[in-house]
Design an enzyme around this catalytic site. Structure first.
Site, PDB file in Angstrom:
ATOM      1  N   ASP A   1       0.815  -1.203   0.000  1.00  0.00           N
ATOM      2  CA  ASP A   1       0.000   0.000   0.000  1.00  0.00           C
ATOM      3  C   ASP A   1       0.857   1.264   0.000  1.00  0.00           C
ATOM      4  O   ASP A   1       2.068   1.212   0.243  1.00  0.00           O
ATOM      5  CB  ASP A   1      -0.959  -0.006   1.205  1.00  0.00           C
ATOM      6  CG  ASP A   1      -0.305  -0.478   2.506  1.00  0.00           C
ATOM      7  OD1 ASP A   1       0.937  -0.514   2.573  1.00  0.00           O
ATOM      8  OD2 ASP A   1      -1.036  -0.807   3.450  1.00  0.00           O
TER       9      ASP A   1
ATOM     10  N   HIS B   1      -7.249  -5.101  10.185  1.00  0.00           N
ATOM     11  CA  HIS B   1      -6.957  -4.776   8.792  1.00  0.00           C
ATOM     12  C   HIS B   1      -5.629  -5.384   8.348  1.00  0.00           C
ATOM     13  O   HIS B   1      -4.728  -5.606   9.147  1.00  0.00           O
ATOM     14  CB  HIS B   1      -7.028  -3.260   8.519  1.00  0.00           C
ATOM     15  CG  HIS B   1      -5.911  -2.448   9.095  1.00  0.00           C
ATOM     16  ND1 HIS B   1      -6.109  -1.345   9.900  1.00  0.00           N
ATOM     17  CD2 HIS B   1      -4.566  -2.549   8.970  1.00  0.00           C
ATOM     18  CE1 HIS B   1      -4.952  -0.815  10.224  1.00  0.00           C
ATOM     19  NE2 HIS B   1      -3.994  -1.534   9.685  1.00  0.00           N
TER      20      HIS B   1
ATOM     21  N   GLU C   1      -9.814  -2.184   5.457  1.00  0.00           N
ATOM     22  CA  GLU C   1     -10.450  -1.926   6.744  1.00  0.00           C
ATOM     23  C   GLU C   1     -11.663  -2.841   6.921  1.00  0.00           C
ATOM     24  O   GLU C   1     -12.149  -3.419   5.947  1.00  0.00           O
ATOM     25  CB  GLU C   1     -10.899  -0.465   6.783  1.00  0.00           C
ATOM     26  CG  GLU C   1      -9.768   0.542   6.598  1.00  0.00           C
ATOM     27  CD  GLU C   1      -8.908   0.709   7.838  1.00  0.00           C
ATOM     28  OE1 GLU C   1      -9.019  -0.121   8.766  1.00  0.00           O
ATOM     29  OE2 GLU C   1      -8.114   1.656   7.875  1.00  0.00           O
TER      30      GLU C   1
HETATM   31  C1  F6R Z   1       1.461  -1.527   6.264  1.00  0.00           C
HETATM   32  C2  F6R Z   1       0.153  -2.110   6.347  1.00  0.00           C
HETATM   33  C3  F6R Z   1      -0.667  -2.129   7.604  1.00  0.00           C
HETATM   34  C4  F6R Z   1       0.118  -2.526   8.843  1.00  0.00           C
HETATM   35  C5  F6R Z   1      -0.784  -2.553  10.069  1.00  0.00           C
HETATM   36  C6  F6R Z   1      -0.022  -2.880  11.327  1.00  0.00           C
HETATM   37  O1  F6R Z   1       1.973  -1.634   4.956  1.00  0.00           O
HETATM   38  O2  F6R Z   1      -0.292  -2.556   5.357  1.00  0.00           O
HETATM   39  O3  F6R Z   1      -1.743  -3.015   7.413  1.00  0.00           O
HETATM   40  O4  F6R Z   1       0.691  -3.784   8.643  1.00  0.00           O
HETATM   41  O5  F6R Z   1      -1.395  -1.308  10.226  1.00  0.00           O
HETATM   42  O6  F6R Z   1       0.839  -1.827  11.613  1.00  0.00           O
HETATM   43  P1  F6R Z   1       1.949  -1.923  12.759  1.00  0.00           P
HETATM   44  O7  F6R Z   1       2.942  -2.920  12.280  1.00  0.00           O
HETATM   45  O8  F6R Z   1       2.522  -0.526  12.819  1.00  0.00           O
HETATM   46  O9  F6R Z   1       1.247  -2.334  13.993  1.00  0.00           O
END
Ligand code: F6R
Length: 244
Positions: free
Chosen positions: A67, A138, A143
């Site tokens: 993303d 997500h 979402e």
């Molecule tokens: C990032 C992504 C998000 C994260 C998720 C968890 O490319 O696609 O889905 O993997 O928000 O984020 P962290 O690792 O910061 O808890």
């Protein structure tokens, strides 16, 4: 689903990096699907360390990221392109032109999403997709409520994700409201999936995605339907599963 319990964040990162290394060693010209966020930082550090020791060669690897925010240029420190260059790509011998993310600067969502889907398919699909896990379940920016059948699309971020991501920005108002993301269908088309999670904040959602109903309300629950998913999580994140 294979679930590996790690002692702590460092152990989770090393175990996950081992799985990615094995992929690169077995298929040097593989396509890695990559993620940003806090969770994979340790994995990237570990892979960099092994590369610097001479144990890994990324020269034939291609990468596609899940993303990217809309409206941030690649040199904006909050863009995912900047994150990937800074935390991984510039430390290893991957060719910069073999690394791909959705182009957040493309104002035409339809064209950009079709371009990204075609790019992934022209590369032959993703061999191994690395995923973090959002607090609301997500994956990528899919979402709760996202349709399972989407490939890359433009998404409007939920308030909870904006709030969670605001820790990386000076002000919450600076967090972009839109992003391009691989859809659930794109993620499910990866040949192998590696999901990583750490910390007690992820314990409830990790339990829900593994043992709960498969529903668009919990996007990562769809992974129960994929035939090659590995989850590497630390004890804190697995705490509610161990006792269920
Ligand atoms: C990032 C992504 C998000 C994260 C998720 C968890 O490319 O696609 O889905 O993997 O928000 O984020 P962290 O690792 O910061 O808890």
């Amino acid at each position: 689903m294979r679930i590996y319990e790690a002692r702590d964040y460092a152990d989770m990162s090393r175990k996950a990096a081992n799985i990615i290394s094995a992929q690169v060693i077995m298929k040097p010209n593989c396509v890695l699907g990559l993620a940003t966020g806090s969770t994979p930082l340790g994995v990237y550090c570990q892979l960099i360390e092994w590369y610097q020791k001479g144990d890994l060669d990324f020269s034939e690897v291609h990468s596609v990221n899940l993303d990217e925010y809309c409206g941030l240029s690649p040199d904006n420190p909050q863009s995912y392109r900047y994150y990937m260059n800074e935390h991984f790509f510039r430390h290893i011998n991957i060719h910069p032109e073999y690394t791909f993310l959705p182009d957040g600067g493309n104002p035409d969502p339809v064209k950009e999403c079709r371009r990204y889907d075609k790019l992934i398919s022209d590369l032959g699909g993703v061999d191994l997709q690395l995923l973090g896990l959002g607090l609301n379940g997500h994956i990528g920016f899919n979402e709760p409520g996202s349709a399972f059948e989407k490939e890359t699309y433009q998404v409007s971020l939920t308030e909870s994700t904006i709030r969670a991501n605001s820790r990386f920005f000076d002000r919450e108002e600076d967090v972009p409201r839109f992003a391009y993301t691989m859809g659930i269908k794109s993620i499910m088309q990866a040949k192998k999936i590696l999901l990583i999670a750490n910390g007690e904040a992820k314990a409830q959602i990790l339990k829900d995605i593994i043992t709960g109903p498969i529903t668009p309300q919990v996007p990562a629950s769809v992974l129960q339907l994929h035939n090659d998913v590995t989850i590497v999580a630390d004890q804190a994140a697995l705490a509610l599963l161990a006792h269920s």
